[in-house]
Design a protein around this motif. Structure first.
Motif, PDB file in Angstrom:
ATOM      1  N   UNK A 170      -8.949 -14.974 -41.395  1.00 15.56           N
ATOM      2  CA  UNK A 170     -10.178 -15.197 -40.623  1.00 15.56           C
ATOM      3  C   UNK A 170     -10.578 -16.663 -40.686  1.00 15.56           C
ATOM      4  N   UNK A 171     -10.439 -17.275 -41.886  1.00 13.45           N
ATOM      5  CA  UNK A 171     -10.749 -18.703 -42.026  1.00 13.45           C
ATOM      6  C   UNK A 171      -9.855 -19.544 -41.135  1.00 13.45           C
ATOM      7  N   UNK A 172      -8.563 -19.185 -41.067  1.00 17.45           N
ATOM      8  CA  UNK A 172      -7.627 -19.938 -40.238  1.00 17.45           C
ATOM      9  C   UNK A 172      -8.016 -19.827 -38.761  1.00 17.45           C
ATOM     10  N   UNK A 173      -8.374 -18.595 -38.336  1.00 18.28           N
ATOM     11  CA  UNK A 173      -8.739 -18.420 -36.934  1.00 18.28           C
ATOM     12  C   UNK A 173     -10.018 -19.178 -36.608  1.00 18.28           C
ATOM     13  N   UNK A 174     -11.012 -19.137 -37.520  1.00 16.31           N
ATOM     14  CA  UNK A 174     -12.290 -19.793 -37.227  1.00 16.31           C
ATOM     15  C   UNK A 174     -12.132 -21.301 -37.225  1.00 16.31           C
ATOM     16  N   UNK A 175     -11.271 -21.830 -38.105  1.00 21.23           N
ATOM     17  CA  UNK A 175     -11.177 -23.286 -38.204  1.00 21.23           C
ATOM     18  C   UNK A 175     -10.337 -23.871 -37.079  1.00 21.23           C
ATOM     19  N   UNK A 176      -9.197 -23.242 -36.773  1.00 21.55           N
ATOM     20  CA  UNK A 176      -8.276 -23.852 -35.822  1.00 21.55           C
ATOM     21  C   UNK A 176      -8.434 -23.349 -34.401  1.00 21.55           C
ATOM     22  N   UNK A 177      -9.014 -22.150 -34.242  1.00 16.05           N
ATOM     23  CA  UNK A 177      -9.134 -21.614 -32.902  1.00 16.05           C
ATOM     24  C   UNK A 177      -7.779 -21.164 -32.387  1.00 16.05           C
ATOM     25  N   UNK A 178      -7.788 -20.484 -31.236  1.00 15.18           N
ATOM     26  CA  UNK A 178      -6.508 -20.020 -30.696  1.00 15.18           C
ATOM     27  C   UNK A 178      -6.716 -19.602 -29.255  1.00 15.18           C
ATOM     28  N   UNK A 179      -5.607 -19.364 -28.570  1.00 17.32           N
ATOM     29  CA  UNK A 179      -5.686 -18.886 -27.208  1.00 17.32           C
ATOM     30  C   UNK A 179      -5.698 -17.379 -27.152  1.00 17.32           C
ATOM     31  N   UNK A 180      -5.955 -16.835 -25.958  1.00 20.49           N
ATOM     32  CA  UNK A 180      -6.083 -15.388 -25.830  1.00 20.49           C
ATOM     33  C   UNK A 180      -4.757 -14.693 -26.126  1.00 20.49           C
ATOM     34  N   UNK A 181      -3.638 -15.374 -25.798  1.00 20.99           N
ATOM     35  CA  UNK A 181      -2.336 -14.726 -25.970  1.00 20.99           C
ATOM     36  C   UNK A 181      -2.027 -14.495 -27.447  1.00 20.99           C
ATOM     37  N   UNK A 182      -2.279 -15.525 -28.284  1.00 25.39           N
ATOM     38  CA  UNK A 182      -1.954 -15.375 -29.701  1.00 25.39           C
ATOM     39  C   UNK A 182      -2.893 -14.378 -30.369  1.00 25.39           C
ATOM     40  N   UNK A 183      -4.128 -14.237 -29.839  1.00 19.09           N
ATOM     41  CA  UNK A 183      -5.026 -13.226 -30.410  1.00 19.09           C
ATOM     42  C   UNK A 183      -4.498 -11.834 -30.159  1.00 19.09           C
TER      43      UNK A 183
END
Lengths: 177, 144, 112
Positions: free
Chosen positions: B49-62
């Motif tokens: 969760x920390x990685x997702x919140x800090x770096x962000x991502x596109x809809x595909x990788x989510x």
């Protein structure tokens, strides 16, 4: 045990703030204050397992609440509105239930043992047999994973169901007109 | 979902490994010290969760992460039930502690309890991470 | 006695939020408060004065531990609480997307 009473008072004040404040973000942060004081009280009553789980779960709860609020709105527009008849009815019902509940709780608090002197009829068996029967030094882990493992299986099922519910409700497909 | 500033990204890169190792330690020592499968699983979910919140991502990788998390949650649940059923098959009782107990207060002791801890940590961590992905990272709901 | 009574006060605050508030997020917060109150009351019942946490560190000394059973039951209940809260918040978010408000009186008016 003076610090326990201090944290109990802090918890109740934070809970009142969480229910009454206008800004929803502040309400969620007050809820976090309640959760963290609960975690500290778990340490004070010698339950480190519960304290670790409570702290990490509390962080996740705040993250999820803030995610929902940041995608919708953070003003509680219902505070300060005129009371409707259903609302007054609800408050009267709440007052009636509170009185009933306090009577029942007062009678049942006479029955349970005092704070600090538990009965420990089954627990003494678990403590005595925990290490010889299972080999684990942490008695709580022995209870949840060996003596009462079916309980944990039921918990896993409930968590699985709620994850399925969340993922299914947030999907885009299935909402086609 | 957008990422955060450079300071957050750098600090995240430094701490993320330590948090992961701490979670693994909590899981593997669950039968000796406070902690166990529940706490360790949530800590490992917190790493992602920390990685997702800090770096962000596109809809595909989510979407991809959600699929992988679902698979891992099923694996965890099946492992837990598999341990229970192997107790039934090998020794005759559901959830029987059929492995040797080992010496007390050592890492290799307590029979099936460490394996149950690992299974529960996979299940709880993947489940809570997919709850986070569905609620916080997906863009599906806000489109219409 | 004061300790148990303050858990009951926390429960009543949560129930107040659930019954009388009109904002859906406040209702979810009320449910979370009720969960904390129940967990805390249950953990307090197992506390023993002067005892240690139920973890064996030395083999030959006599054990003086707090009650481990309420701790084991509350441990699973805390994780379930997060799952139910997340499900509740998902439904709340769906309702907001449809009606653009958190007010349950407005939602009742707009139905149909």
């Amino acid at each position: 045990m003076i610090e326990l009473y201090l944290f109990l008072a802090f918890m109740i004040i934070a809970a009142i703030v969480a229910t009454e404040i206008k800004d929803l973000l502040s309400a969620v942060i007050s809820l976090g204050a309640v959760g963290f004081s609960v975690a500290i009280m778990f340490i004070l009553i010698q339950a480190p397992d519960l304290a670790i789980v409570q702290i990490v779960i509390e962080v996740l709860t705040i993250v999820i609440f803030i995610a929902v609020i940041s995608r919708t709105t953070h003003i509680d527009e219902t505070i300060g509105k005129k009371l409707s008849s259903t609302h007054i009815c609800a408050i009267v019902l709440y007052a009636f239930f509170t009185i009933l509940f306090l009577i029942v709780m007062f009678r049942s608090l006479q029955e349970i043992p005092d704070f600090g002197n538990p009965i420990m009829k089954i627990a003494s068996e678990y403590i005595k047999l925990g290490l010889p029967k299972t080999g684990g030094a942490n008695i709580v882990a022995d209870v949840i994973l060996d003596f009462r493992a079916l309980d944990t299986l039921g918990e896993a099922t409930v968590l699985f169901t709620s994850v399925i519910g969340v993922v299914a409700l947030m999907r885009k497909s299935g909402r086609k007109k | 979902m957008k990422g955060m500033s450079l300071i957050v990204k750098t600090i995240t890169n430094i701490v993320i490994g330590f948090i992961f190792i701490f979670g693994v330690y909590i899981i593997l020592h669950g039968h000796l010290t406070p902690g166990g499968g529940f706490a360790g699983g949530v800590i490992i979910a917190g790493v992602f969760i920390l990685k997702f919140l800090a770096f962000g991502s596109g809809a595909k990788s989510e979407k991809k992460s959600l699929n992988i998390a679902s698979i891992f949650e099923s694996i965890g649940g099946l492992l837990f039930i598999g341990i229970a059923i192997s107790g039934l098959l090998l020794a005759g009782t559901f959830f029987l502690n059929f492995l040797p107990k080992g010496t007390p207060l050592h890492l290799l002791s307590a029979g099936i309890i460490p394996f149950c801890n690992i299974a529960i940590s996979i299940k709880v961590g993947a489940g809570l991470f997919s709850i986070f992905l569905a609620l916080a990272a997906m863009k599906y709901v806000m489109e219409d | 006695m004061i300790v148990f009574a303050s858990c009951i006060i926390l429960f009543l605050i949560g129930l107040y939020a659930v019954v009388t508030k009109r904002n859906l997020i406040k209702i979810a917060i009320g449910f979370a408060l009720i969960e904390y109150a129940i967990n805390l009351l249950f953990a307090f019942v197992g506390f023993k004065r002067g005892a240690l946490a139920p973890i064996i560190t030395q083999l030959d000394t006599p054990h003086n531990f707090v009650d481990p059973i309420p701790q084991a039951l509350v441990l699973t209940a805390i994780v379930i609480a997060l799952g139910t809260t997340a499900l509740m918040l998902t439904i709340i978010m769906r309702i907001y997307n449809r009606y653009k408000t958190f007010d349950i009186a407005e939602i009742r008016k707009l139905r149909g």
